[in-house]
Design a protein around this motif. Structure first.
Motif, mmCIF file in Angstrom:
data_model
loop_
_atom_site.group_PDB
_atom_site.id
_atom_site.type_symbol
_atom_site.label_atom_id
_atom_site.label_comp_id
_atom_site.label_asym_id
_atom_site.label_seq_id
_atom_site.Cartn_x
_atom_site.Cartn_y
_atom_site.Cartn_z
ATOM 1 N N ARG A 25 23.439 28.316 12.005
ATOM 2 C CA ARG A 25 24.221 28.138 10.653
ATOM 3 C C ARG A 25 24.344 29.351 10.294
ATOM 4 O O ARG A 25 24.775 29.551 9.086
ATOM 5 C CB ARG A 25 24.346 27.210 10.157
ATOM 6 C CG ARG A 25 24.568 25.270 11.157
ATOM 7 C CD ARG A 25 24.579 24.433 10.299
ATOM 8 N NE ARG A 25 24.960 23.105 11.063
ATOM 9 C CZ ARG A 25 24.747 21.830 10.254
ATOM 10 N NH1 ARG A 25 24.222 21.434 9.332
ATOM 11 N NH2 ARG A 25 24.906 21.466 11.497
ATOM 12 N N GLU A 26 24.125 30.136 10.683
ATOM 13 C CA GLU A 26 22.973 31.884 9.787
ATOM 14 C C GLU A 26 24.254 32.391 9.712
ATOM 15 O O GLU A 26 24.597 33.825 9.181
ATOM 16 C CB GLU A 26 21.718 32.152 9.631
ATOM 17 C CG GLU A 26 21.071 31.583 9.338
ATOM 18 C CD GLU A 26 20.834 31.782 8.035
ATOM 19 O OE1 GLU A 26 20.672 32.408 7.350
ATOM 20 O OE2 GLU A 26 20.567 30.507 7.424
ATOM 21 N N SER A 93 28.771 30.521 6.430
ATOM 22 C CA SER A 93 27.874 30.194 7.136
ATOM 23 C C SER A 93 26.612 29.456 6.063
ATOM 24 O O SER A 93 26.826 28.953 5.060
ATOM 25 C CB SER A 93 26.409 31.590 6.812
ATOM 26 O OG SER A 93 26.377 31.932 5.575
ATOM 27 N N ALA A 94 25.409 29.453 6.696
ATOM 28 C CA ALA A 94 24.656 28.876 5.602
ATOM 29 C C ALA A 94 23.940 29.293 4.090
ATOM 30 O O ALA A 94 23.300 28.626 3.134
ATOM 31 C CB ALA A 94 23.534 27.905 6.564
ATOM 32 N N TRP A 110 26.225 29.808 -1.312
ATOM 33 C CA TRP A 110 25.944 27.942 -2.651
ATOM 34 C C TRP A 110 25.538 27.316 -3.522
ATOM 35 O O TRP A 110 25.909 26.378 -4.214
ATOM 36 C CB TRP A 110 26.110 27.485 -1.360
ATOM 37 C CG TRP A 110 27.111 27.127 0.183
ATOM 38 C CD1 TRP A 110 25.956 28.216 1.556
ATOM 39 C CD2 TRP A 110 27.976 27.078 0.430
ATOM 40 N NE1 TRP A 110 26.670 28.061 2.511
ATOM 41 C CE2 TRP A 110 28.568 27.336 2.223
ATOM 42 C CE3 TRP A 110 29.099 26.418 0.313
ATOM 43 C CZ2 TRP A 110 29.851 27.163 2.364
ATOM 44 C CZ3 TRP A 110 30.792 26.296 0.828
ATOM 45 C CH2 TRP A 110 30.813 26.799 1.845
ATOM 46 N N TRP A 178 31.277 21.727 4.337
ATOM 47 C CA TRP A 178 29.839 23.108 4.269
ATOM 48 C C TRP A 178 29.649 23.003 3.030
ATOM 49 O O TRP A 178 28.236 23.458 2.351
ATOM 50 C CB TRP A 178 30.664 24.371 5.410
ATOM 51 C CG TRP A 178 30.617 24.500 6.343
ATOM 52 C CD1 TRP A 178 31.681 24.065 7.027
ATOM 53 C CD2 TRP A 178 29.589 25.787 7.252
ATOM 54 N NE1 TRP A 178 31.300 24.631 8.684
ATOM 55 C CE2 TRP A 178 30.199 25.331 8.471
ATOM 56 C CE3 TRP A 178 28.175 25.787 6.789
ATOM 57 C CZ2 TRP A 178 29.655 25.960 10.151
ATOM 58 C CZ3 TRP A 178 27.649 26.780 7.689
ATOM 59 C CH2 TRP A 178 28.503 26.415 8.812
ATOM 60 N N TYR A 182 25.890 22.279 1.674
ATOM 61 C CA TYR A 182 25.237 22.962 1.234
ATOM 62 C C TYR A 182 24.813 23.381 -0.144
ATOM 63 O O TYR A 182 24.191 24.241 -1.024
ATOM 64 C CB TYR A 182 25.775 24.675 2.159
ATOM 65 C CG TYR A 182 24.791 24.723 3.390
ATOM 66 C CD1 TYR A 182 23.713 24.560 3.516
ATOM 67 C CD2 TYR A 182 25.965 24.601 4.240
ATOM 68 C CE1 TYR A 182 23.561 25.159 4.998
ATOM 69 C CE2 TYR A 182 24.988 24.642 6.054
ATOM 70 C CZ TYR A 182 24.129 24.755 5.900
ATOM 71 O OH TYR A 182 23.302 24.355 7.341
ATOM 72 N N ARG A 185 21.561 24.501 -3.006
ATOM 73 C CA ARG A 185 20.540 24.761 -2.277
ATOM 74 C C ARG A 185 19.855 26.113 -3.000
ATOM 75 O O ARG A 185 20.681 27.490 -3.390
ATOM 76 C CB ARG A 185 20.837 24.653 -0.731
ATOM 77 C CG ARG A 185 20.623 23.167 -0.163
ATOM 78 C CD ARG A 185 20.814 23.516 1.137
ATOM 79 N NE ARG A 185 21.272 22.787 2.611
ATOM 80 C CZ ARG A 185 20.976 22.594 3.394
ATOM 81 N NH1 ARG A 185 20.835 23.590 4.108
ATOM 82 N NH2 ARG A 185 21.285 21.024 3.495
#
Length: 185
Positions: A25-26, A93-94, A110, A178, A182, A185
């Protein structure tokens, strides 16, 4: 040779019950496939580049190396434009959400996202000034900006989703998932 920027991962097609089916997920990824309008325009631009390269070869065969170099340079710029056109869209992505445009890209972490939702509103048809009624996926930010004041992430009438409403719904659901996982965070 697989072109990772041209197709989204097939995991979205194979797994319907898992919103985030990715192991890594990166890595930045587009949660949908580019639409036929975007791919068609990029193919026409690459066809133009092929003609310019052919003109460069013909110019080189006539004994004019500077003219051939100019043709090669123009062809490389046209090819770069076609590849950039294929990269335009929303990537996740994360680390955050990235909205890639032709000239400018914006990345939103995020932590700054309050959510993402689909709204019924006037949207631009294929990015042109003409607007039509459609759906748009908009990003709700924590700073309290009006979601309608910022450009939408996805619309039902852009080059990826024109005439493909189920694909828009799947892509909007994926981006919303997504954001739900996220945000904060």
């Amino acid at each position: 040779m697989p072109l990772s920027f041209l197709t989204a991962d097939r995991a979205f097609d194979a797994v319907d019950d898992v919103a985030l089916p990715f192991d890594d997920r990166e890595r930045w990824r587009r949660p949908y496939r580019p639409g036929p309008w975007r791919v068609g325009v990029a193919a026409l631009v690459l066809l133009l580049a092929a003609f310019v390269l052919l003109a460069g070869v013909a110019t080189a065969l006539t004994g004019d190396p500077s003219g051939a170099a100019v043709c090669l340079g123009v062809a490389l710029v046209v090819i770069a434009c076609a590849l950039r056109l294929l990269r335009v869209g929303v990537w996740v992505s994360a680390r955050g959400l990235r909205q890639v445009g032709f000239f400018v890209s914006r990345t939103t972490p995020w932590a700054q996202v309050a959510g993402a939702r689909t709204l019924q509103q006037p949207v631009r048809w294929l990015g042109l000034p003409r607007t039509v009624q459609g759906q748009a996926l908009v990003l709700e930010r924590r700073d309290g900006r009006d979601p309608r004041a910022v450009p939408p992430l996805l619309t039902t009438h852009n080059a990826d989703f024109l005439g493909r409403l189920p694909a828009f719904d799947r892509a909007a659901d994926a981006v919303e998932a997504w954001a739900e996982e996220y945000r904060g965070r």
